[in-house]
Design a protein around this motif. Structure first.
Motif, PDB file in Angstrom:
ATOM      1  N   TYR A   7       0.833  -1.205   0.000  1.00 50.00           N
ATOM      2  CA  TYR A   7       0.000   0.000   0.000  1.00 50.00           C
ATOM      3  C   TYR A   7       0.873   1.262   0.000  1.00 50.00           C
ATOM      4  CZ  TYR A   7      -4.215  -2.755   1.044  1.00 50.00           C
ATOM      5  OH  TYR A   7      -5.287  -3.633   1.002  1.00 50.00           O
ATOM      6  N   GLY A   8       1.983   1.220   0.705  1.00 42.58           N
ATOM      7  CA  GLY A   8       2.878   2.376   0.704  1.00 42.58           C
ATOM      8  C   GLY A   8       3.425   2.673  -0.681  1.00 42.58           C
ATOM      9  N   GLU A   9       3.775   1.632  -1.421  1.00 45.52           N
ATOM     10  CA  GLU A   9       4.251   1.829  -2.793  1.00 45.52           C
ATOM     11  C   GLU A   9       3.155   2.423  -3.671  1.00 45.52           C
ATOM     12  OE1 GLU A   9       5.468  -2.057  -3.923  1.00 45.52           O
ATOM     13  OE2 GLU A   9       7.286  -2.048  -2.663  1.00 45.52           O
ATOM     14  N   ARG A  10       1.926   2.006  -3.462  1.00 49.30           N
ATOM     15  CA  ARG A  10       0.819   2.521  -4.270  1.00 49.30           C
ATOM     16  C   ARG A  10       0.486   3.956  -3.882  1.00 49.30           C
ATOM     17  NH1 ARG A  10      -2.813  -3.109  -4.837  1.00 49.30           N
ATOM     18  NH2 ARG A  10      -1.124  -4.239  -5.896  1.00 49.30           N
ATOM     19  N   ARG A  11       0.592   4.279  -2.605  1.00 44.42           N
ATOM     20  CA  ARG A  11       0.426   5.679  -2.212  1.00 44.42           C
ATOM     21  C   ARG A  11       1.470   6.544  -2.902  1.00 44.42           C
ATOM     22  NH1 ARG A  11       3.194   8.149   2.901  1.00 44.42           N
ATOM     23  NH2 ARG A  11       4.843   7.362   1.536  1.00 44.42           N
ATOM     24  N   ASP A  12       2.720   6.084  -2.905  1.00 46.69           N
ATOM     25  CA  ASP A  12       3.787   6.861  -3.546  1.00 46.69           C
ATOM     26  C   ASP A  12       3.517   7.056  -5.035  1.00 46.69           C
ATOM     27  OD1 ASP A  12       5.011   6.966  -1.096  1.00 46.69           O
ATOM     28  OD2 ASP A  12       6.487   5.397  -1.538  1.00 46.69           O
ATOM     29  N   ALA A  13       2.975   6.016  -5.685  1.00 49.24           N
ATOM     30  CA  ALA A  13       2.654   6.139  -7.104  1.00 49.24           C
ATOM     31  C   ALA A  13       1.572   7.194  -7.325  1.00 49.24           C
ATOM     32  CB  ALA A  13       2.198   4.785  -7.652  1.00 49.24           C
ATOM     33  N   MET A  14       0.589   7.244  -6.436  1.00 50.92           N
ATOM     34  CA  MET A  14      -0.455   8.255  -6.599  1.00 50.92           C
ATOM     35  C   MET A  14       0.090   9.643  -6.312  1.00 50.92           C
ATOM     36  SD  MET A  14      -4.362   8.344  -5.176  1.00 50.92           S
ATOM     37  CE  MET A  14      -4.907   7.303  -6.535  1.00 50.92           C
ATOM     38  N   ALA A  27       0.653   0.175  -9.343  1.00 49.43           N
ATOM     39  CA  ALA A  27       1.271   1.472  -9.646  1.00 49.43           C
ATOM     40  C   ALA A  27       1.025   1.863 -11.098  1.00 49.43           C
ATOM     41  CB  ALA A  27       2.764   1.407  -9.340  1.00 49.43           C
ATOM     42  N   GLU A  28       1.082   0.891 -12.003  1.00 51.35           N
ATOM     43  CA  GLU A  28       0.863   1.194 -13.423  1.00 51.35           C
ATOM     44  C   GLU A  28      -0.585   1.619 -13.661  1.00 51.35           C
ATOM     45  OE1 GLU A  28       2.251  -1.559 -12.224  1.00 51.35           O
ATOM     46  OE2 GLU A  28       4.350  -1.120 -12.757  1.00 51.35           O
ATOM     47  N   GLU A  29      -1.528   0.946 -13.027  1.00 51.75           N
ATOM     48  CA  GLU A  29      -2.935   1.321 -13.175  1.00 51.75           C
ATOM     49  C   GLU A  29      -3.209   2.690 -12.564  1.00 51.75           C
ATOM     50  OE1 GLU A  29      -4.893  -3.174 -13.120  1.00 51.75           O
ATOM     51  OE2 GLU A  29      -4.509  -2.109 -11.245  1.00 51.75           O
ATOM     52  N   ILE A  30      -2.555   2.984 -11.454  1.00 54.35           N
ATOM     53  CA  ILE A  30      -2.711   4.300 -10.834  1.00 54.35           C
ATOM     54  C   ILE A  30      -2.225   5.389 -11.780  1.00 54.35           C
ATOM     55  CG2 ILE A  30      -1.824   5.788  -8.989  1.00 54.35           C
ATOM     56  CD1 ILE A  30      -1.922   3.288  -7.166  1.00 54.35           C
ATOM     57  N   ALA A  31      -1.067   5.184 -12.392  1.00 51.01           N
ATOM     58  CA  ALA A  31      -0.542   6.181 -13.325  1.00 51.01           C
ATOM     59  C   ALA A  31      -1.502   6.406 -14.488  1.00 51.01           C
ATOM     60  CB  ALA A  31       0.834   5.745 -13.829  1.00 51.01           C
ATOM     61  N   GLU A  32      -2.056   5.335 -15.047  1.00 47.02           N
ATOM     62  CA  GLU A  32      -2.984   5.469 -16.155  1.00 47.02           C
ATOM     63  C   GLU A  32      -4.285   6.124 -15.693  1.00 47.02           C
ATOM     64  OE1 GLU A  32      -5.075   5.300 -19.725  1.00 47.02           O
ATOM     65  OE2 GLU A  32      -2.941   5.335 -19.246  1.00 47.02           O
ATOM     66  N   GLY A  33      -4.771   5.753 -14.501  1.00 46.94           N
ATOM     67  CA  GLY A  33      -5.991   6.369 -13.992  1.00 46.94           C
ATOM     68  C   GLY A  33      -5.834   7.862 -13.777  1.00 46.94           C
ATOM     69  N   LEU A  34      -4.694   8.282 -13.279  1.00 48.39           N
ATOM     70  CA  LEU A  34      -4.458   9.710 -13.078  1.00 48.39           C
ATOM     71  C   LEU A  34      -4.320  10.436 -14.411  1.00 48.39           C
ATOM     72  CD1 LEU A  34      -2.062   9.702  -9.992  1.00 48.39           C
ATOM     73  CD2 LEU A  34      -4.502  10.239 -10.049  1.00 48.39           C
ATOM     74  N   ALA A  68       3.050  10.673  -6.761  1.00 50.85           N
ATOM     75  CA  ALA A  68       3.915  11.063  -7.873  1.00 50.85           C
ATOM     76  C   ALA A  68       3.116  11.553  -9.071  1.00 50.85           C
ATOM     77  CB  ALA A  68       4.810   9.889  -8.275  1.00 50.85           C
ATOM     78  N   GLY A  69       1.930  11.022  -9.283  1.00 46.45           N
ATOM     79  CA  GLY A  69       1.150  11.373 -10.460  1.00 46.45           C
ATOM     80  C   GLY A  69       0.203  12.540 -10.286  1.00 46.45           C
ATOM     81  N   LEU A 113     -12.539  15.832  -3.148  1.00 47.70           N
ATOM     82  CA  LEU A 113     -12.790  14.460  -3.591  1.00 47.70           C
ATOM     83  C   LEU A 113     -11.885  13.509  -2.826  1.00 47.70           C
ATOM     84  CD1 LEU A 113     -10.345  13.378  -5.808  1.00 47.70           C
ATOM     85  CD2 LEU A 113     -11.306  15.332  -7.022  1.00 47.70           C
ATOM     86  N   ARG A 114     -12.327  12.250  -2.761  1.00 48.28           N
ATOM     87  CA  ARG A 114     -11.532  11.198  -2.101  1.00 48.28           C
ATOM     88  C   ARG A 114     -11.032  10.211  -3.144  1.00 48.28           C
ATOM     89  NH1 ARG A 114     -14.140   6.476   1.481  1.00 48.28           N
ATOM     90  NH2 ARG A 114     -14.246   5.572  -0.622  1.00 48.28           N
ATOM     91  N   LEU A 115      -9.762   9.842  -3.006  1.00 51.67           N
ATOM     92  CA  LEU A 115      -9.150   8.830  -3.861  1.00 51.67           C
ATOM     93  C   LEU A 115      -8.676   7.667  -3.003  1.00 51.67           C
ATOM     94  CD1 LEU A 115      -6.928  11.157  -6.092  1.00 51.67           C
ATOM     95  CD2 LEU A 115      -9.113  10.113  -6.738  1.00 51.67           C
ATOM     96  N   CYS A 116      -9.030   6.447  -3.395  1.00 58.88           N
ATOM     97  CA  CYS A 116      -8.496   5.237  -2.762  1.00 58.88           C
ATOM     98  C   CYS A 116      -7.363   4.721  -3.642  1.00 58.88           C
ATOM     99  CB  CYS A 116      -9.583   4.186  -2.620  1.00 58.88           C
ATOM    100  SG  CYS A 116      -9.014   2.631  -1.884  1.00 58.88           S
ATOM    101  N   PHE A 117      -6.202   4.500  -3.040  1.00 58.23           N
ATOM    102  CA  PHE A 117      -5.012   4.156  -3.836  1.00 58.23           C
ATOM    103  C   PHE A 117      -4.542   2.718  -3.653  1.00 58.23           C
ATOM    104  CE2 PHE A 117      -3.744   6.452   0.048  1.00 58.23           C
ATOM    105  CZ  PHE A 117      -3.015   5.477   0.708  1.00 58.23           C
ATOM    106  N   VAL A 118      -5.283   1.873  -2.941  1.00 54.46           N
ATOM    107  CA  VAL A 118      -4.726   0.565  -2.589  1.00 54.46           C
ATOM    108  C   VAL A 118      -5.155  -0.555  -3.529  1.00 54.46           C
ATOM    109  CG1 VAL A 118      -4.631   1.250  -0.159  1.00 54.46           C
ATOM    110  CG2 VAL A 118      -6.573  -0.095  -0.968  1.00 54.46           C
ATOM    111  N   THR A 119      -6.225  -0.360  -4.302  1.00 51.89           N
ATOM    112  CA  THR A 119      -6.776  -1.468  -5.070  1.00 51.89           C
ATOM    113  C   THR A 119      -6.085  -1.664  -6.411  1.00 51.89           C
ATOM    114  OG1 THR A 119      -8.891  -0.856  -4.058  1.00 51.89           O
ATOM    115  CG2 THR A 119      -8.962  -2.511  -5.777  1.00 51.89           C
ATOM    116  N   GLN A 120      -5.467  -0.600  -6.944  1.00 53.06           N
ATOM    117  CA  GLN A 120      -4.808  -0.686  -8.246  1.00 53.06           C
ATOM    118  C   GLN A 120      -3.293  -0.787  -8.108  1.00 53.06           C
ATOM    119  OE1 GLN A 120      -7.333   1.695  -7.781  1.00 53.06           O
ATOM    120  NE2 GLN A 120      -8.813   0.461  -8.902  1.00 53.06           N
TER     121      GLN A 120
END
Length: 407
Positions: free
Chosen positions: A312-319, A391-398, A321-322, A382-389
């Motif tokens: 989850y920490g890695e995914r938070r960092d990905a969000m 890092a690559e999906e987070i980047a594309e979603g952003l 960053a984007g 707005l609220r964003l949940c960053f744990v389900t995707q």
């Protein structure tokens, strides 16, 4: 011979209308989060709206082994009714986990609930009369607002800042509004991700003790820390011992489908909640309680939580960053040390509720911030949940989100 026609049958009377539904059901309404999840169920949508743990991180093998052991060793007990308070083995394991985290707890102080959401409903039943005042953070957990609203409570928001509620503002409201309770998620709050500092927790406990106030401390995310030092529960502070109800859950650290939560409370309110639970569901499913107890006995849950928190920490960092490239100039956002959520405030000209349909057309989704406010909503949030995707999906979603906001 004259044949007399029988009299015509009277026209059937229109059926009487059924009695009306309780007014509170229409006044409170449903969950906007659930509504958004239904709209965005298409697989091509990158969904930052849900508060769902990452399913690929569930310890499915460990849980399956726990269920197999329970059915092999005690099938009759697993399939039988249980006590309302909860299975002794599970309560003992949960009490031990609380003690390891600095809060002396006995199994008898715990009531097992069908998810911590049920604990909120039981507390609303046990504590609140229609018209009672409840204090909450601003913004606050949406389902708690629903529970208190269904109980007929008047919900008042306590002002705060990026660190959480302001204890001085809390005391002013307690004096003026005479509330029954304060509801707070002090660690990795939903929806903001913020954590209330230790000094403010001590101040909240002191205000509650001096002014006469119940504290409901909800902690579903506290173990998901991937940065910084743990902050003790409000329940562990002097003055809070006899007036704090601490809620916990296995949903975010094991699996939400178990529907296992608990509350730790002083005897009087715990007994009242047990009576309310008997009327609601009698007891939480026995087999799930026994399987969870077996898992806690045989497996290292702390090691599993560390693994989950690391991802989850890695995914938070990905969000994080984007976000600068995705959001318009002037936007600000939180940087949580744990949990699942991140809170964004766009420039005041943006209305995130009105923008959502356009965003969904770009195959990405968030939760508008307005429903999380008990008072006047901030429509630019707005609220964003960053744990389900990933890092690559987070980047594309952003990337999609940025395109939608620019459109």
């Amino acid at each position: 011979m004259t044949v007399t026609e029988p009299p015509a049958a009277p026209a059937p009377a229109a059926p009487a209308p059924t009695p009306r539904l309780a007014a509170r059901t229409s006044a409170v309404g449903g969950s906007p989060v659930r509504d958004i999840l239904a709209v965005t169920a298409r697989p091509e949508v990158i969904n930052f709206a849900g508060g769902l743990p990452a399913p690929e991180l569930f310890d499915a093998d460990g849980m399956a082994e726990a269920y197999r052991a329970v059915f092999a060793e005690m099938p009759a007990r697993a399939l039988q009714y249980s006590t309302t308070e909860g299975e002794p083995a599970l309560r003992a394991a949960l009490a031990e986990r609380a003690r390891a985290r600095g809060l002396v707890t006995s199994p008898d102080e715990l009531l097992v609930t069908t998810g911590s959401q049920q604990a909120l409903s039981l507390l609303a039943t046990a504590l609140l009369e229609p018209g009672d005042t409840v204090l909450v953070e601003d913004p606050s957990y949406l389902a708690a607002l629903q529970s208190f609203g269904l109980a007929g409570a008047r919900v008042v928001a306590v002002p705060g800042d990026e660190h959480g509620l302001d204890p001085e503002a809390l005391e002013e409201l307690v004096v003026r509004e005479r509330p029954k309770l304060l509801y707070t998620v002090p660690t990795f709050q939903n929806p903001t991700g913020r954590t209330l500092p230790a000094a403010r927790r001590a101040a909240v406990a002191e205000v509650a003790a001096r002014r006469g106030l119940w504290i409901v401390e909800d902690d579903p995310y506290g173990e998901l820390r991937y940065e910084g030092e743990r902050v003790p529960w409000i329940a562990a502070h002097p003055g809070a011992e006899d007036r704090t109800v601490l809620l916990g859950s296995l949903s975010k650290i094991m699996a939400p489908g178990l529907r296992l939560g608990w509350l730790r409370a002083p005897e009087g309110i715990r007994r009242a909640c047990a009576v309310a639970k008997q009327a609601a569901d009698l007891h939480t499913p026995t087999v799930n309680q026994l399987a969870a107890a077996r898992y806690l006995a045989d497996r290292d849950l702390d090691a599993h939580v560390r693994r989950v928190a690391g991802v989850y920490g890695e995914r938070r960092d990905a969000m994080l960053a984007g976000l600068p490239d995705a959001l318009p100039d002037g936007s600000v956002w939180s940087r949580p040390e744990g949990g699942m959520f991140l809170w964004v405030r766009l420039p005041s000209s943006y209305d995130t509720t009105a923008l959502l349909p356009e965003v969904v057309r770009h195959d990405v989704a968030y939760v508008p911030g307005a429903p999380f406010h008990a008072g006047e909503p901030d429509r630019s949030t707005l609220r964003l949940c960053f744990v389900t995707q990933t890092a690559e999906e987070i980047a594309e979603g952003l990337r999609r989100l940025g395109t939608a906001l620019r459109a």
